[in-house]
Design an enzyme around this catalytic site. Structure first.
Site, PDB file in Angstrom:
ATOM      1  N   HIS A  72       0.863  -1.181   0.000  1.00  0.00           N
ATOM      2  CA  HIS A  72       0.000   0.000   0.000  1.00  0.00           C
ATOM      3  C   HIS A  72       0.893   1.221   0.000  1.00  0.00           C
ATOM      4  CE1 HIS A  72      -3.634   2.388   0.722  1.00  0.00           C
ATOM      5  NE2 HIS A  72      -2.853   3.162   1.447  1.00  0.00           N
ATOM      6  N   ASP A  79     -15.604   0.812   6.114  1.00  0.00           N
ATOM      7  CA  ASP A  79     -14.566   1.777   5.772  1.00  0.00           C
ATOM      8  C   ASP A  79     -15.050   2.714   4.673  1.00  0.00           C
ATOM      9  OD1 ASP A  79     -11.871   2.924   5.564  1.00  0.00           O
ATOM     10  OD2 ASP A  79     -11.784   1.859   3.654  1.00  0.00           O
ATOM     11  N   ARG A 118     -15.610  11.036   6.469  1.00  0.00           N
ATOM     12  CA  ARG A 118     -14.374  11.748   6.838  1.00  0.00           C
ATOM     13  C   ARG A 118     -14.060  12.850   5.844  1.00  0.00           C
ATOM     14  NH1 ARG A 118     -10.225   7.276   6.715  1.00  0.00           N
ATOM     15  NH2 ARG A 118      -8.732   8.972   7.020  1.00  0.00           N
ATOM     16  N   SER A 133      -8.414   2.445   8.328  1.00  0.00           N
ATOM     17  CA  SER A 133      -8.949   2.371   6.966  1.00  0.00           C
ATOM     18  C   SER A 133      -8.118   1.449   6.093  1.00  0.00           C
ATOM     19  CB  SER A 133      -8.989   3.785   6.367  1.00  0.00           C
ATOM     20  OG  SER A 133      -9.361   3.743   5.005  1.00  0.00           O
ATOM     21  N   LYS A 180      -9.052  -2.977   5.112  1.00  0.00           N
ATOM     22  CA  LYS A 180      -9.182  -3.478   3.738  1.00  0.00           C
ATOM     23  C   LYS A 180      -8.218  -4.632   3.481  1.00  0.00           C
ATOM     24  CE  LYS A 180     -12.103  -0.685   1.384  1.00  0.00           C
ATOM     25  NZ  LYS A 180     -13.334  -1.184   0.730  1.00  0.00           N
TER      26      LYS A 180
END
Length: 403
Positions: A41, A122, A129, A144, A148
């Site tokens: 990520h 999420d 948000r 978050s 995932k």
């Protein structure tokens, strides 16, 4: 609730509990037991197309790897990974149920998709948000991302943590604090994680913009990508290979990644992945082995941005470039806004290069009949020139390990 969490912050235990609840709010992918499920990520940046060549290149090195990358669309600047891939005609980001994702992972080994079924809480919280100004909170960001990854069944994870003027974290100390908390929560969720802090001031690679970044990703998969992009792909893949004990060192892993980029196996895997994700085989073949630009959306107009003076490139301000691309349609301001995949920038200089007055530093690709002059001024100002020789900088700033 979000405002209370934002103002009072969350303890590590609270982040873990929130992450667990979010991950369990939807489907959990459980791939075949013999597989090693890995992913990366990135906290994002201008020109960050690393995932697109990384996933097929890494998958090509190991038959027992599954890389189930669940990505997203971008809300600002130049679009997210899915926006870039959606510039390919026929590419499907959504519309796969959990069984289809399991089958694809087990049989093929990798995919890059979006999913509303994995950690749906999420998705709800992220939208909230965005409109409540609670995005930039470490605990909420960590929950978050990891929710995932946990829902996708990830067991080994690299976080590419961007640090610099064009990123969320401007200092190494800030990044280290976030990285350590991220690793702790990931470990509690059963994910072995390593954080790579990488420099993010100038754009990654030479292209910014959705279809242009696909073009550059394919060049990378042919072993002909720009050195910084190629280095990041090899570095992240090398760390994942070392973490999973497939190689004895990160350096050996990097070499394995370079081989898959140079010998054609990564590109072949990418073409197969596109077909799995509903791209017509003829289009996938032309994109990978034929005339890439004939397949991708290309802009009607282009304009050269020239240097106003002479000197050495001391910096390229990625945020300025991103703002112009966004204004011309490469990004979106709200979630359902359409983007123009053809808009973008080609950089012709890098930090340390010598530039003379009137040299072309970049090319802007756009579809505007009447282009706003202020955009050109902002792009000219994004190239910082100095009189002294400038040395290029390493892209890797540091590593934070789970140990």
């Amino acid at each position: 609730m979000l405002m209370a969490l934002y103002l009072n912050d969350l303890t590590n235990a609270e982040v873990y509990n929130m992450t667990t609840a979010m991950a369990n709010s939807g489907k959990i992918l459980k791939f075949r037991s013999s597989a090693i499920v890995v992913d990366k990520h990135s906290t994002g940046g201008v020109g960050d197309k690393v995932s697109i060549p990384l996933v097929p290149a890494l998958s090509a090195t190991q038959e027992d790897f599954i890389i189930p990358m669940v990505s997203g669309r971008g809300l600002e600047f130049t679009g997210g990974t899915l926006d870039k891939l959606e510039s390919i005609p026929g590419f499907s980001s959504f519309g796969f149920d959990d069984q289809q994702l399991l089958d694809m992972g087990n049989k093929f080994g990798c995919f890059i998709v979006g999913s509303d079924d994995l950690s749906p809480a999420d998705s709800v919280l992220y939208k909230a948000r965005d409109v409540t100004a609670t995005v930039d909170n470490a605990g909420l960001i960590i929950a978050s991302i990891i929710s995932k990854k946990a829902a996708a069944g990830i067991k080994y994870l690299i976080l590419d943590l961007k640090v610099g003027s064009a990123s969320f974290f401007h200092s190494i100390d800030e990044a280290k604090s976030f990285g350590k908390q991220f690793i702790l929560v990931a470990k509690l969720m059963g994910i072995e994680c390593r954080v790579l802090m990488t420099r993010m001031s100038a754009p990654i690679g030479n292209y910014v913009g959705n279809s242009l970044e696909i073009l550059e990703s394919i060049n990378c998969l042919r072993g002909k990508g720009p050195s910084d992009l190629q280095a990041l792909v090899e570095l992240i893949g090398g760390h994942l290979l070392e973490m999973t004990h497939k190689v004895n060192s990160v350096n050996e892993g990097c070499k394995r990644m370079a081989e898959s980029l140079n010998n054609g196996t990564a590109l072949k895997k990418f073409k197969q992945m596109l077909i799995e994700l509903r791209v017509d085989e003829r289009i996938a073949d032309e994109l990978c082995y034929g005339s890439t630009t004939s397949v991708l959306p290309m802009a009607k107009y282009e304009i050269e941005i020239k240097a106003l003076t002479s000197g050495y490139v001391n910096g390229i301000h990625g945020m300025n470039i991103a703002k112009v691309c966004n204004k011309l349609g490469a990004g979106r301001q709200f979630s359902n806004q359409a983007i123009d995949p053809a808009v973008g920038i080609r950089l012709l200089v890098k930090k340390g290069d010598r530039v003379d007055i009137d040299n072309v530093c970049m090319v802007l690709y756009h579809n505007e009949i009447d282009l706003n002059e202020s955009y050109l001024i902002l792009l000219q100002q994004s190239i910082e020139l100095v009189n002294e020789i400038v040395e290029p900088e390493d892209i890797l700033l540091g590593v934070i390990d789970c140990n």
